[in-house]
Motif scaffolding. Structure first.
Motif, PDB file in Angstrom:
ATOM      1  N   THR A   1       0.848  -1.189   0.000  1.00 22.31           N
ATOM      2  CA  THR A   1       0.000   0.000   0.000  1.00 22.31           C
ATOM      3  C   THR A   1       0.888   1.245   0.000  1.00 22.31           C
ATOM      4  OG1 THR A   1      -1.893   1.070   1.056  1.00 22.31           O
ATOM      5  CG2 THR A   1      -0.202   0.215   2.520  1.00 22.31           C
TER       6      THR A   1
ATOM      7  N   LEU B   1       1.096   5.126   1.523  1.00 19.04           N
ATOM      8  CA  LEU B   1       0.574   6.039   2.529  1.00 19.04           C
ATOM      9  C   LEU B   1       1.073   7.442   2.245  1.00 19.04           C
ATOM     10  CD1 LEU B   1       1.470   3.904   5.669  1.00 19.04           C
ATOM     11  CD2 LEU B   1      -0.739   4.019   4.539  1.00 19.04           C
ATOM     12  N   ARG B   2       0.260   8.431   2.571  1.00 14.78           N
ATOM     13  CA  ARG B   2       0.686   9.826   2.498  1.00 14.78           C
ATOM     14  C   ARG B   2       0.917  10.296   3.919  1.00 14.78           C
ATOM     15  NH1 ARG B   2      -3.763   9.252   0.224  1.00 14.78           N
ATOM     16  NH2 ARG B   2      -3.841   8.752  -1.955  1.00 14.78           N
ATOM     17  N   TRP B   3       2.052  10.957   4.163  1.00 11.18           N
ATOM     18  CA  TRP B   3       2.390  11.396   5.502  1.00 11.18           C
ATOM     19  C   TRP B   3       2.869  12.840   5.452  1.00 11.18           C
ATOM     20  CZ3 TRP B   3       7.128  12.846   7.743  1.00 11.18           C
ATOM     21  CH2 TRP B   3       7.121  12.942   9.127  1.00 11.18           C
TER      22      TRP B   3
END
Length: 69
Positions: free
Chosen positions: A53, A55-57
């Motif tokens: 996956t 993810l945006r952080w």
């Protein structure tokens, strides 16, 4: 876990060595050991047998206060 800047530059790769640990700690440094800039980063997470996956952080770092040294 591969961590990228928004322009696609690889910032750092983190790997989990202990199968009994369910997390990874990131010291917010790049592969050269320098603190990353505040901003948005993309994390590509791959787990064997589970999947992958992205993810945006967003991270904001406190500025260094040179008077405290």
């Amino acid at each position: 876990v591969n961590i990228y800047s928004l322009d696609g530059t690889l910032i750092r790769t983190l790997t989990k060595a202990d199968p009994n640990v369910s997390y990874l700690d990131w010291d917010l440094r790049n592969s050269a050991g320098l603190q990353i800039a505040s901003g948005m980063y993309l994390m590509d997470v791959k787990a064997e047998g589970i999947g992958e996956t992205v993810l945006r952080w967003f991270g904001a770092l406190r500025p260094i206060d040179a008077t405290q040294y």
